[in-house]
Motif scaffolding. Structure first.
Motif, PDB file in Angstrom:
ATOM      1  N   GLU A 169       0.748  -1.066   0.175  1.00 19.09           N
ATOM      2  CA  GLU A 169       0.112  -0.037   0.065  1.00 19.09           C
ATOM      3  C   GLU A 169       0.860   1.238  -0.147  1.00 19.09           C
ATOM      4  O   GLU A 169       1.895   1.390   0.769  1.00 19.09           O
ATOM      5  CB  GLU A 169      -0.943  -0.017   1.160  1.00 19.09           C
ATOM      6  N   LEU A 170       0.562   2.032  -0.846  1.00 14.51           N
ATOM      7  CA  LEU A 170       1.398   3.313  -1.017  1.00 14.51           C
ATOM      8  C   LEU A 170       0.397   4.561  -1.200  1.00 14.51           C
ATOM      9  O   LEU A 170      -0.684   4.643  -1.733  1.00 14.51           O
ATOM     10  CB  LEU A 170       2.114   3.305  -2.254  1.00 14.51           C
ATOM     11  N   ILE A 171       0.883   5.671  -0.474  1.00 16.48           N
ATOM     12  CA  ILE A 171       0.111   6.983  -0.791  1.00 16.48           C
ATOM     13  C   ILE A 171       1.129   7.793  -1.769  1.00 16.48           C
ATOM     14  O   ILE A 171       2.188   8.096  -1.441  1.00 16.48           O
ATOM     15  CB  ILE A 171      -0.102   7.837   0.383  1.00 16.48           C
ATOM     16  N   VAL A 172       0.668   8.241  -2.956  1.00 15.54           N
ATOM     17  CA  VAL A 172       1.465   9.029  -3.907  1.00 15.54           C
ATOM     18  C   VAL A 172       0.771  10.086  -4.303  1.00 15.54           C
ATOM     19  O   VAL A 172      -0.335  10.371  -4.285  1.00 15.54           O
ATOM     20  CB  VAL A 172       1.854   8.147  -5.097  1.00 15.54           C
ATOM     21  N   LYS A 173       1.740  11.300  -4.845  1.00 12.64           N
ATOM     22  CA  LYS A 173       1.102  12.278  -5.558  1.00 12.64           C
ATOM     23  C   LYS A 173       0.386  11.860  -6.795  1.00 12.64           C
ATOM     24  O   LYS A 173       0.722  11.018  -7.653  1.00 12.64           O
ATOM     25  CB  LYS A 173       2.154  13.312  -5.514  1.00 12.64           C
TER      26      LYS A 173
ATOM     27  N   VAL B 202       1.125   8.681 -10.116  1.00 15.14           N
ATOM     28  CA  VAL B 202       0.214   7.541 -10.252  1.00 15.14           C
ATOM     29  C   VAL B 202       0.750   6.594 -11.103  1.00 15.14           C
ATOM     30  O   VAL B 202       1.034   5.571 -11.247  1.00 15.14           O
ATOM     31  CB  VAL B 202      -1.007   7.861 -10.234  1.00 15.14           C
ATOM     32  N   GLU B 203       0.858   7.184 -12.385  1.00 19.56           N
ATOM     33  CA  GLU B 203       1.291   6.307 -13.585  1.00 19.56           C
ATOM     34  C   GLU B 203       2.407   5.765 -13.385  1.00 19.56           C
ATOM     35  O   GLU B 203       2.669   4.285 -13.798  1.00 19.56           O
ATOM     36  CB  GLU B 203       1.148   6.937 -14.926  1.00 19.56           C
TER      37      GLU B 203
ATOM     38  N   ILE C 161      -4.025  -4.338  -8.983  1.00 19.96           N
ATOM     39  CA  ILE C 161      -3.736  -2.949  -8.683  1.00 19.96           C
ATOM     40  C   ILE C 161      -4.931  -2.035  -8.556  1.00 19.96           C
ATOM     41  O   ILE C 161      -5.663  -1.951  -9.428  1.00 19.96           O
ATOM     42  CB  ILE C 161      -2.619  -2.172  -9.364  1.00 19.96           C
ATOM     43  N   PHE C 162      -5.286  -1.536  -7.291  1.00 20.84           N
ATOM     44  CA  PHE C 162      -6.230  -0.584  -7.125  1.00 20.84           C
ATOM     45  C   PHE C 162      -5.871   0.613  -6.626  1.00 20.84           C
ATOM     46  O   PHE C 162      -4.775   0.824  -5.736  1.00 20.84           O
ATOM     47  CB  PHE C 162      -7.140  -1.410  -5.842  1.00 20.84           C
ATOM     48  N   ILE C 163      -6.523   1.656  -7.426  1.00 19.98           N
ATOM     49  CA  ILE C 163      -6.147   2.913  -7.058  1.00 19.98           C
ATOM     50  C   ILE C 163      -7.403   3.765  -6.804  1.00 19.98           C
ATOM     51  O   ILE C 163      -8.424   3.791  -7.213  1.00 19.98           O
ATOM     52  CB  ILE C 163      -5.676   3.703  -8.422  1.00 19.98           C
ATOM     53  N   SER C 164      -7.056   4.674  -5.595  1.00 18.17           N
ATOM     54  CA  SER C 164      -8.303   5.235  -5.078  1.00 18.17           C
ATOM     55  C   SER C 164      -7.782   6.537  -4.624  1.00 18.17           C
ATOM     56  O   SER C 164      -6.713   7.023  -4.107  1.00 18.17           O
ATOM     57  CB  SER C 164      -9.173   4.511  -3.910  1.00 18.17           C
TER      58      SER C 164
END
Length: 112
Positions: free
Chosen positions: A62-66, A70-71, A91-94
């Motif tokens: 799990e990561l939090i990114v700007k 993301v890409e 991969i799930f992006i929210s």
């Protein structure tokens, strides 16, 4: 900001971790999980008995990114985790509304 959750094979964790660190993505949370998708488990035979392991051990990264990262981060995970076989993961992006660094009180992108 976005949260990226990658569910990958346990054996690919070191590859994914090293690839993320190479691009400067140092902060991550790792969990050992069990689950199943299209793979539907593994059929095994032991001493003449057949059985099915329907919840496969996986690793959750799990990561939090700007938003602008993301890409790149997603592609790095894909490249490092892919084997080409069923069970490589997802991969799930929210979106993330807010991040606060507890130690300093920084908020938003500064806290990431």
């Amino acid at each position: 900001m976005k949260r990226i959750i990658a569910v990958i094979r346990e054996a690919k964790l070191e590859d994914v971790k090293k690839a993320l660190i190479r691009i400067g993505c140092d902060g991550m949370n790792i969990s050992e999980i069990r689950g199943r998708g299209r793979q539907l488990g593994i059929k095994e035979s032991y001493r003449g008995s057949n059985y099915c392991i329907d919840l496969i051990p996986k690793t959750r990264v799990e990561l939090i990114v700007k938003d602008e990262d993301v890409e790149e981060v997603s592609q790095v995970v894909i490249d490092a985790a892919r084997t080409g076989d069923v069970g490589d993961g997802k991969i799930f992006i929210s979106p993330i509304d807010e991040v606060i660094r507890i130690r300093t009180g920084e908020r938003g992108d500064d806290a990431v």
